[in-house]
Design an enzyme around this catalytic site. Structure first.
Site: not given
Ligand code: FAD
Length: 559
Positions: A140, A278, A138, A481
Site C-alpha cells: 500500500g 492478474g 502489496g 528526482y
Molecule cells: P501497492 O502500493 O500495494 O500496490 C501498487 C500497485 O501494484 C497497485 O496497482 C497494486 O494493485 C499492484 N500490485 C501490488 N501487489 C501486486 C501483486 N502481487 N500482483 C499484481 N499487482 C500487484 N518507489 C520506487 O520504485 N523507488 C523508491 O525509492 C520509492 N520510494 C518511495 C518513498 C515513499 C515515501 C513512498 C510513499 C513511496 C515510494 N515509492 C518508491 C513508491 C512505492 O513504494 C512503489 O511504487 C512500490 O513498488 C509499491 O509497492 P507496494 O507493495 O507498496 O504496492
C-alpha cells in the site's frame, strides 16, 4: 487477526514513529526561509479521528463474502471499516490529504488474505464469477494512485492482500535466483536472503513497507540500481494468476531465463501492469552474494553543471558504482540543514575547515552540490573503484570528503518519508515527482521543471520550494528526482494539482518521461499519451481489453 502488518491508516509508517527536528538546529530556519512556514508558531493538527470518517456501507453481497470465506476461512475475509480504509488508498500526497479530510469517494468493500497460489486462483475465479472488481494489494505504499477503486464503481470491489504470502521459497545458488512469494515486504525477504548470505540489492526509499509483488507491478527502482538494476532487470521469472479456463487453470508462468527471444516479452508486460493483468503470486528474482565491503563516499562539486557532467562521465567509464547521486544546490542546502547538531572537531571541520577549503578554490558556497557514490565488492575492487571515481570527480572540479556524510545518508534514508506527515500536520505539502531523460536533455529538463514549479507557485500565489537530485544512472541518461513543498491555502488539492501538473507537463514537453519508477496509476495517466504516443496507448489498451474483457482487474489504472 490476520497478523499482516499495515501502515497507519492516515500516514506513512508505523504508529509512534515520526519526523523530529529538535536535534537538527538548521531545519526550522530552513523551512521558514524555503516556504515561509514558522515551526515555532505553526499549529500542529490533531491526529485525524477514525471515528469521524464517513464511510459508505460496503457493497458486499453475502454470496461473494461466503464464497471468499469458503476459500480462505472467515478470519481472512474482512469487511470492517479499518481494513477497508487501509486498503483503499496508497500513500501519495493526494491520498494523504483525502484520508485526513475523510474524502473517501469509493472504498474497497471486502479485503481477502490468500495463503497460497491455490487460494489466489479460487479468489480470482470467485470475483470474476460474481462480476466484481479485484485489486491486488502489496504494502500500500504506491504514490501514483494505483490502488483506489474507480469513483462510482457499482460492482463490489475486493482487495486481495498478499501479506500472508511472504516466504523466500528457495534459492538456486548456482544461478543466483531466488523464488519469492509476492507479498514479502522488503525487510522480510531481505532477512530471509541474508540468512543464507544473499541480497536482492533492491532498496527503494519505501523498502520497509513495500512488497516484491508491488515493486514488480509498478516497475520500481531502488537506490542501488546502478549495480543491481531496476526491478525490471531483477525480476527474471513470474507466476501470475488469471481467471481459469474450462480446460486449464489461469496461472501464467514465465520461467527465469537470463534472456530469451520468444516474441514480445510477456515478463515485461507484467512488470508495470499495476494489477491489470492478474495477481502476481511469485517472483523469481536475481540475487547476489552479500558484498565483503560496502562504502558510500561523499563528494562536493562547485555547482550542478559540474555534478551532472561528472555523473555522466562515471556512467560511461570503467567504474561500476552501486549508487551515483548528486543533489542540486537547493537539496544540498536542505541536506545540510537536516543534519544533526555537530560537536567538537566534527563541528569545526564541517562548519569552518570545509567551507574555508571551498572558498579557497573559488567556489560560491550557495552553489555547491553534494554527491554520494556507493561502492561494493571485495576490498581490492572497492579500492580500485574509488580511485577511478576519484579521478573523474577531480577532473570535474569536485573533491571527496570521505564516508562520514554517506554513513548518515545510509542511516536516515528510510526515515525521510515521515517528513511528509510532519509537514501535512502543519498545513504544508511536501511531495516528489521523478523522471528520466537522456544525458543530452537532462540539464534542459531540470531548468524547465524549476521554471514550471516557480510559475505554478506564482499562479497560486504562494512561496514554494523545489529541489532535485540525480540518481539511477544509465549509459544513455539518468533519473531526476524533484522534491517540492509549499504551504497550503484554502484549496489544498487544487493548489497541489497546479504545481504537480506543471512539473509533469514540463517532463513531457522536454523529452523526459512521466515517471522513472513510481508508475502511472491514475496520478500520471493524464500524460501517458504524450509519453508513449497515442498508438502506444492503443496497444496497451488493446492488451488490457483483450485479456480482461470484463474489466475485473484494477480497472482505470495506467491507461
Ligand atoms: P501497492 O502500493 O500495494 O500496490 C501498487 C500497485 O501494484 C497497485 O496497482 C497494486 O494493485 C499492484 N500490485 C501490488 N501487489 C501486486 C501483486 N502481487 N500482483 C499484481 N499487482 C500487484 N518507489 C520506487 O520504485 N523507488 C523508491 O525509492 C520509492 N520510494 C518511495 C518513498 C515513499 C515515501 C513512498 C510513499 C513511496 C515510494 N515509492 C518508491 C513508491 C512505492 O513504494 C512503489 O511504487 C512500490 O513498488 C509499491 O509497492 P507496494 O507493495 O507498496 O504496492
Amino acid at each position: 487477526m490476520t497478523d499482516v502488518e499495515h501502515m497507519k491508516w492516515w500516514g506513512w509508517g508505523v504508529e509512534g514513529v515520526g519526523f523530529h527536528h529538535e536535534d537538527k538546529p538548521g531545519f526550522a530556519p530552513f523551512v521558514l526561509q524555503a516556504v515561509g512556514l514558522d515551526l515555532a508558531t505553526a499549529q500542529k493538527a490533531e491526529q485525524p479521528s477514525f471515528e469521524e470518517l464517513d464511510l459508505a456501507d460496503p457493497v458486499a453481497p453475502a454470496e461473494l463474502v461466503a464464497a471468499l470465506a469458503a476459500i480462505v476461512g472467515e478470519d481472512f475475509v474482512r469487511t470492517d471499516a479499518m481494513e477497508r480504509v487501509v486498503h483503499t488508498y496508497g500513500k501519495s500526497l493526494r491520498d494523504l490529504v483525502r484520508i485526513r479530510t475523510g474524502d473517501i469517494a469509493r472504498a474497497v468493500d471486502v479485503v481477502v488474505y490468500p495463503a497460497d497460489e491455490d487460494d489466489v486462483q479460487r479468489i480470482v475465479d470467485a470475483v470474476v464469477a460474481a462480476d466484481a472488481v479485484l485489486i491486488p494489494f502489496g504494502g500500500g505504499s504506491n504514490i501514483a494512485g494505483s490502488l483506489e477503486p474507480q469513483a462510482g464503481e457499482q460492482r463490489p470491489v475486493v482487495s486481495v492482500d498478499m501479506g500472508r504470502m511472504s516466504a523466500v521459497i528457495d534459492i538456486d545458488a548456482d544461478s543466483g535466483l531466488a523464488r519469492i512469494q509476492a507479498g514479502a515486504l522488503g525487510p522480510h525477504l531481505e532477512a530471509q536472503l541474508a540468512a543464507q548470505g544473499w541480497t536482492i540489492g533492491h532498496f527503494p526509499d519505501s523498502f520497509t513497507h513495500s512488497t516484491i509483488g508491488g515493486w514488480a507491478a509498478t516497475r520500481s527502482s531502488g537506490m542501488q540500481s546502478d549495480k543491481y538494476g531496476d526491478i525490471a532487470q531483477i525480476v527474471r521469472g513470474l507466476r501470475v494468476v488469471r481467471p481459469s479456463h474450462p480446460d486449464r487453470d489461469g496461472v501464467l508462468v514465465i520461467p527465469a531465463i537470463p534472456s530469451a527471444s520468444t516474441g514480445p516479452s510477456v515478463r515485461e508486460m507484467i512488470v508495470g501492469s499495476e494489477g491489470r493483468l492478474g495477481v502476481i503470486t511469485e517472483v523469481t528474482a536475481q540475487v547476489h552474494r552479500v558484498a565483503e565491503v560496502r562504502e558510500i563516499q561523499a563528494y562536493f562539486f562547485p555547482n550542478w553543471a559540474a555534478g551532472l557532467k561528472a555523473m555522466q562521465a562515471i556512467s560511461v567509464s570503467d567504474a561500476t558504482p552501486i549508487i551515483t547521486r548528486v543533489s542540486d544546490a537547493r537539496e544540498t542546502g536542505f541536506s545540510l540543514a537536516t543534519s544533526k547538531e555537530r560537536h567538537g572537531m566534527d563541528a569545526i571541520l564541517a562548519e569552518k575547515v570545509l567551507p574555508g577549503i571551498m572558498r579557497s578554490k573559488g567556489w560560491t558556497l550557495e552553489d555547491i552540490c553534494l554527491s554520494f557514490i556507493g561502492f561494493e565488492g571485495s576490498a581490492e575492487h572497492v579500492k580500485r573503484q574509488k580511485k577511478l571515481v576519484g579521478a573523474i570527480v577531480k577532473q570535474h572540479g569536485g573533491m571527496g570528503v570521505g564516508t562520514g556524510p554517506g554513513v548518515l545518508y545510509d542511516q536516515k534514508k528510510f526515515d525521510t518519508p515521515y517528513l511528509r506527515d510532519f509537514l501535512l500536520d502543519r498545513g504544508a505539502a511536501g511531495d516528489v515527482s521523478e523522471t528520466a531523460a537522456p544525458w543530452s536533455k537532462l540539464a534542459g529538463v531540470y531548468d524547465a521543471v524549476i521554471a514550471a514549479a516557480e510559475g505554478a507557485y506564482a499562479e497560486i500565489g504562494t512561496k514554494g520550494w523545489i529541489m532535485c537530485h540525480l540518481s539511477h544512472s544509465y549509459h544513455s541518461g539518468a533519473c531526476l528526482y524533484f522534491t517540492f513543498a509549499f504551504v497550503f491555502g484554502d484549496d489544498p488539492l487544487g493548489e497541489y494539482d497546479v504545481v504537480k501538473s506543471a512539473i509533469q507537463q514540463a517532463f513531457v514537453d522536454n523529452g523526459a518521461t512521466i515517471s522513472h519508477h513510481h508508475g502511472v496509476g491514475v496520478e500520471h495517466s493524464p500524460w501517458i499519451e504524450q509519453d508513449i504516443s497515442p498508438e502506444g496507448v492503443a496497444v496497451v489498451r488493446g492488451l488490457f481489453g483483450a485479456v480482461d474483457p470484463g474489466d475485473h482487474f484494477n480497472p482505470g489504472k495506467v491507461v
